[in-house]
Design an enzyme around this catalytic site. Structure first.
Site, PDB file in Angstrom:
ATOM      1  N   LYS A   1      61.300  31.679  37.922  1.00  0.00           N
ATOM      2  CA  LYS A   1      59.922  32.066  37.607  1.00  0.00           C
ATOM      3  C   LYS A   1      59.733  33.465  38.197  1.00  0.00           C
ATOM      4  CE  LYS A   1      55.752  31.123  36.066  1.00  0.00           C
ATOM      5  NZ  LYS A   1      55.434  30.957  34.631  1.00  0.00           N
ATOM      6  N   ASP A  50      65.024  19.391  39.654  1.00  0.00           N
ATOM      7  CA  ASP A  50      64.557  17.998  39.675  1.00  0.00           C
ATOM      8  C   ASP A  50      63.770  17.711  38.402  1.00  0.00           C
ATOM      9  OD1 ASP A  50      63.957  15.422  40.789  1.00  0.00           O
ATOM     10  OD2 ASP A  50      61.951  16.187  41.254  1.00  0.00           O
ATOM     11  N   ASP A  58      65.027  15.479  34.616  1.00  0.00           N
ATOM     12  CA  ASP A  58      64.363  14.312  34.009  1.00  0.00           C
ATOM     13  C   ASP A  58      64.090  14.572  32.531  1.00  0.00           C
ATOM     14  OD1 ASP A  58      64.253  13.122  36.587  1.00  0.00           O
ATOM     15  OD2 ASP A  58      62.372  12.119  36.053  1.00  0.00           O
ATOM     16  N   ASP A 104      59.131  27.708  32.578  1.00  0.00           N
ATOM     17  CA  ASP A 104      58.203  27.112  31.597  1.00  0.00           C
ATOM     18  C   ASP A 104      58.783  27.236  30.189  1.00  0.00           C
ATOM     19  OD1 ASP A 104      57.872  29.876  31.919  1.00  0.00           O
ATOM     20  OD2 ASP A 104      55.675  29.840  31.812  1.00  0.00           O
ATOM     21  N   TYR A 106      61.943  21.586  49.119  1.00  0.00           N
ATOM     22  CA  TYR A 106      62.260  20.299  49.734  1.00  0.00           C
ATOM     23  C   TYR A 106      62.474  20.413  51.240  1.00  0.00           C
ATOM     24  CZ  TYR A 106      62.874  17.652  45.395  1.00  0.00           C
ATOM     25  OH  TYR A 106      62.672  17.003  44.206  1.00  0.00           O
TER      26      TYR A 106
HETATM   27  C1  IPM Z   1      66.286  12.905  42.353  1.00  0.00           C
HETATM   28  C2  IPM Z   1      65.119  12.180  42.978  1.00  0.00           C
HETATM   29  C3  IPM Z   1      64.967  12.633  44.427  1.00  0.00           C
HETATM   30  C4  IPM Z   1      64.674  14.116  44.426  1.00  0.00           C
HETATM   31  C5  IPM Z   1      63.908  11.860  45.233  1.00  0.00           C
HETATM   32  C6  IPM Z   1      64.163  10.373  45.223  1.00  0.00           C
HETATM   33  C7  IPM Z   1      63.800  12.354  46.654  1.00  0.00           C
HETATM   34  O1  IPM Z   1      63.959  12.377  42.242  1.00  0.00           O
HETATM   35  O2  IPM Z   1      67.404  12.815  42.895  1.00  0.00           O
HETATM   36  O3  IPM Z   1      66.112  13.554  41.324  1.00  0.00           O
HETATM   37  O4  IPM Z   1      63.518  14.527  44.214  1.00  0.00           O
HETATM   38  O5  IPM Z   1      65.617  14.896  44.636  1.00  0.00           O
HETATM   39 MN    MN Z   2      64.284  13.441  40.366  1.00  0.00          MN
END
Ligand code: IPM
Ligand code: MN
Length: 374
Positions: free
Chosen positions: A193, A249, A253, A225, A144
């Site tokens: 990894k 990240d 999710d 993975d 990032y």
């Molecule tokens: C998160 C989001 C952010 C990230 C984006 C909006 C920049 O996806 O907080 O998980 O990738 O960190």
């Molecule tokens: Mn995210």
């Protein structure tokens, strides 16, 4: 009258569903405010700020963020800003804010509540064994923030992002993860990894060097993975998962799916300076459902729950809020993302009112019998 100053909470609603879930969180904060001296103020960030002030993150917002006791952010970003140069985009505002506030770790609890088994994609026997994971995501470095760019032309055009970590950056997040594991179920999975990446080999070294300081914590290493697969096949085996920024990240999710909906996930980012914590739901701006009053506010409300515990030191109130959410879900009050077949979903605002009411009632129940006014 109290002589201590009120806690200052800065709300940054942002974009998409951000304002809707921030309103919901504020409703709950108002109930808490009857028991904790706190004051909420609001300011702009992201696309909302860009449209109004020409900058997605302006100096005023930054100053307010370091002057308050806690920041609650809704979400940033949306399709109308996708074609802007990277440094003007709403997402860049969030990344800059994380950097300026020296936020080095993002804690994302992933819990599948018993009332939401129907919403999880897990098979019943797996869901039934429970999902209660703390994802500790490195937040201040990695891909990032590394050197990046594009050069060349035609088919020779090249784009690059750089993944680099210093030992110090890894140490601080890994230590936080061990502290979390020590407080929880004493098991830590470090995800990397290391079969391919140099940064992962350094990461693994740091984890191995830190482990002896926490002899009560069981430590394992998993490749990212494999970890993604194990999270789906056997989520009950995980307690604390620590990993670098991009892996975190992605895996968080995946955690959203395990919890029934990403709309359920809260987070807190912690600072290594004297900056306040930044609380934020994990779901993002979800532009496709923004403005319809159907977003799940529980990620934002659970972020308030973390704030009550971590910033205000009121574990009791945090506990009441958690139980209030259970009460409401128990009554089959679900937003669309966690809806059950045959039960019409409730709106963002209705969910927030129900939780705020139950929260107030639970606090009342606790304080009235022994309270000074009988
Ligand atoms: C998160 C989001 C952010 C990230 C984006 C909006 C920049 O996806 O907080 O998980 O990738 O960190
Ligand atoms: Mn995210």
């Amino acid at each position: 009258m109290s002589i201590a100053a009120d806690w200052q909470v800065l709300l940054l609603p942002g974009d998409g569903v951000g304002p809707e879930v921030t309103d919901a969180a504020e409703l709950v904060l108002k109930v808490a405010a009857e028991h904790v001296p706190l004051r909420c103020t609001r300011t702009l960030i992201g696309g909302a700020s860009l449209n109004e002030t020409g900058q997605a993150l302006n100096e005023d917002t930054l100053r307010l963020c370091s002057a308050c006791d806690a920041v609650l952010l809704g979400a940033v970003g949306g399709p109308q800003w996708n074609d802007l140069p990277a440094e003007n985009r709403p997402e860049y505002a969030l990344l800059t804010l994380r950097r300026k506030m020296k936020l080095f770790a993002n804690l994302r609890p992933v819990k599948l509540r018993s009332q939401l088994l129907h919403a999880s994609p897990l098979r019943e026997e797996n869901a039934g064994r429970g999902v209660d994971i703390m994802v500790v995501r490195e937040l201040g470095g990695g891909l990032y923030y590394g050197p990046r760019g594009t050069d060349g032309t035609g088919t020779g055009q090249r784009a690059y992002d750089t993944l680099a970590y210093t030992r110090a950056e890894i140490q601080q997040v890994v230590r936080e993860a061990f502290r979390q594991a020590h407080r929880r179920n004493r098991s830590l999975t470090s995800v990397d990894k290391a079969n391919v990446l140099e940064t992962s080999r350094l990461w693994r070294d740091v984890v191995n060097e830190t482990a002896p300081l926490y002899p009560d914590v069981d430590t394992e290493h998993l490749y990212v993975d494999n970890c993604a697969m194990q999270l789906v096949l056997d989520p009950a085996r995980f307690d604390v998962v620590v990993t670098e920024n991009t892996f975190g990240d992605i895996l968080s999710d995946l955690g959203g799916a395990l919890a029934g909906s990403i709309g359920m996930l809260p987070s807190v980012s912690i600072s290594r300076g004297d900056h306040p914590c930044l609380y934020e739901p994990v779901h993002g701006s979800a532009p496709e459902i923004a403005g319809q009053g159907i977003a799940n506010p529980l990620g934002a409300i659970l972020s308030v729950q973390m704030m009550l515990d971590i910033t205000f030191g009121r574990e009791d109130l945090a506990q009441h809020l958690d139980e209030a959410i259970d009460d409401v879900l128990e009554k089959h009050c679900f937003t669309r993302d966690i809806a059950q077949k045959g039960v019409p979903p409730v709106s963002t605002g209705e969910m927030a009112r129900q939780v705020a009411d139950r929260f107030a009632a639970r606090i009342q129940d606790m304080s009235s019998p022994a309270g000074p006014h009988g």
